[in-house]
Design a protein around this motif. Sequence first.
Motif, PDB file in Angstrom:
ATOM      1  N   THR A   7       0.863  -1.171   0.000  1.00  0.00           N
ATOM      2  CA  THR A   7       0.000   0.000   0.000  1.00  0.00           C
ATOM      3  C   THR A   7       0.900   1.221   0.000  1.00  0.00           C
ATOM      4  O   THR A   7       1.759   1.361   0.875  1.00  0.00           O
ATOM      5  CB  THR A   7      -0.912   0.010   1.240  1.00  0.00           C
ATOM      6  N   ASP A  41      -3.504  10.256  -2.891  1.00  0.00           N
ATOM      7  CA  ASP A  41      -4.022   9.012  -3.451  1.00  0.00           C
ATOM      8  C   ASP A  41      -3.352   7.849  -2.739  1.00  0.00           C
ATOM      9  O   ASP A  41      -2.199   7.952  -2.304  1.00  0.00           O
ATOM     10  CB  ASP A  41      -3.711   8.896  -4.953  1.00  0.00           C
ATOM     11  N   LEU A  43      -2.493   3.814  -3.328  1.00  0.00           N
ATOM     12  CA  LEU A  43      -2.348   2.819  -4.376  1.00  0.00           C
ATOM     13  C   LEU A  43      -2.040   1.476  -3.725  1.00  0.00           C
ATOM     14  O   LEU A  43      -1.055   1.353  -3.009  1.00  0.00           O
ATOM     15  CB  LEU A  43      -1.197   3.244  -5.294  1.00  0.00           C
ATOM     16  N   GLU A  44      -2.912   0.507  -3.950  1.00  0.00           N
ATOM     17  CA  GLU A  44      -2.627  -0.876  -3.548  1.00  0.00           C
ATOM     18  C   GLU A  44      -2.106  -1.534  -4.814  1.00  0.00           C
ATOM     19  O   GLU A  44      -2.831  -1.646  -5.800  1.00  0.00           O
ATOM     20  CB  GLU A  44      -3.909  -1.590  -3.098  1.00  0.00           C
ATOM     21  N   GLY A  45      -0.838  -1.908  -4.805  1.00  0.00           N
ATOM     22  CA  GLY A  45      -0.303  -2.466  -6.031  1.00  0.00           C
ATOM     23  C   GLY A  45       1.156  -2.834  -5.918  1.00  0.00           C
ATOM     24  O   GLY A  45       1.695  -3.029  -4.824  1.00  0.00           O
ATOM     25  N   VAL A  62      -1.892  -2.434 -10.436  1.00  0.00           N
ATOM     26  CA  VAL A  62      -2.759  -1.688  -9.528  1.00  0.00           C
ATOM     27  C   VAL A  62      -3.934  -2.587  -9.152  1.00  0.00           C
ATOM     28  O   VAL A  62      -4.740  -2.961 -10.007  1.00  0.00           O
ATOM     29  CB  VAL A  62      -3.282  -0.390 -10.177  1.00  0.00           C
ATOM     30  N   ALA A  63      -4.013  -2.952  -7.878  1.00  0.00           N
ATOM     31  CA  ALA A  63      -5.132  -3.763  -7.389  1.00  0.00           C
ATOM     32  C   ALA A  63      -6.300  -2.858  -6.984  1.00  0.00           C
ATOM     33  O   ALA A  63      -7.455  -3.194  -7.177  1.00  0.00           O
ATOM     34  CB  ALA A  63      -4.696  -4.625  -6.209  1.00  0.00           C
ATOM     35  N   GLU A  64      -5.949  -1.693  -6.418  1.00  0.00           N
ATOM     36  CA  GLU A  64      -6.977  -0.743  -5.983  1.00  0.00           C
ATOM     37  C   GLU A  64      -6.355   0.638  -5.901  1.00  0.00           C
ATOM     38  O   GLU A  64      -5.165   0.779  -5.620  1.00  0.00           O
ATOM     39  CB  GLU A  64      -7.528  -1.139  -4.610  1.00  0.00           C
ATOM     40  N   ARG A  65      -7.190   1.635  -6.131  1.00  0.00           N
ATOM     41  CA  ARG A  65      -6.744   3.024  -5.998  1.00  0.00           C
ATOM     42  C   ARG A  65      -7.877   3.826  -5.373  1.00  0.00           C
ATOM     43  O   ARG A  65      -9.031   3.672  -5.744  1.00  0.00           O
ATOM     44  CB  ARG A  65      -6.404   3.580  -7.375  1.00  0.00           C
ATOM     45  N   ARG A  66      -7.524   4.668  -4.387  1.00  0.00           N
ATOM     46  CA  ARG A  66      -8.526   5.516  -3.749  1.00  0.00           C
ATOM     47  C   ARG A  66      -7.855   6.808  -3.299  1.00  0.00           C
ATOM     48  O   ARG A  66      -6.639   6.897  -3.245  1.00  0.00           O
ATOM     49  CB  ARG A  66      -9.192   4.799  -2.579  1.00  0.00           C
ATOM     50  N   GLU A 134      -7.475   1.439   6.058  1.00  0.00           N
ATOM     51  CA  GLU A 134      -8.424   1.291   4.955  1.00  0.00           C
ATOM     52  C   GLU A 134      -9.526   2.350   5.000  1.00  0.00           C
ATOM     53  O   GLU A 134     -10.648   2.126   4.563  1.00  0.00           O
ATOM     54  CB  GLU A 134      -9.003  -0.127   4.913  1.00  0.00           C
ATOM     55  N   ASP A 156     -16.004   5.483   4.921  1.00  0.00           N
ATOM     56  CA  ASP A 156     -16.735   6.194   3.861  1.00  0.00           C
ATOM     57  C   ASP A 156     -17.394   7.434   4.397  1.00  0.00           C
ATOM     58  O   ASP A 156     -17.414   7.712   5.554  1.00  0.00           O
ATOM     59  CB  ASP A 156     -17.766   5.310   3.174  1.00  0.00           C
TER      60      ASP A 156
END
Length: 156
Positions: A7, A41, A43-45, A62-66, A134, A156
């Motif tokens: 991460t 940002d 980046l999970e990757g 890139v597995a996930e980006r938020r 997370e 969230d």
Amino acid sequence: MTERTGTFVVTHAEDESAVVRDVETAQVHTLSSNPGLEVHDVLEGTVAPEPPLEVAWEVVDVAERRTIELVDSDLEPTTHEKELAAGAEVGELIQEERAGTGEIHVFNLESDIEDAAQDVLEDEETVARAARLEAVRVEVRRSADDGVLSVRYLPD
């Protein structure tokens, strides 16, 4: 050098390059290109060094980006957060898991609440901690009257 999977939080971003930091090891990687990343940002990757010098890195998966949203709230800490702070020594950090995902950090402060709130909002580690938890939103609340600062890491 070998690939690193984990991460990463974006600490610096320009059109042509970016800098990411591993939130677990704090290792910093300068990317030779910017695949559309912006500061804050997450980046999970996987990143890998670019040959031949292996000084710059590239994003290979890139597995996930938020994005972590930092909110300077005008709301006061909750009654529960004020109660937690009341039982703490001045300057002490109280950490409590939220029901579900996330965490709440509460500080009992005598003064400088505004400065402390700004420090939290500007600290790169706040975003890294949010990434580890997370969370996608960090909400900072304060009450100068009570000397309470709360930092809410929210999913969230």
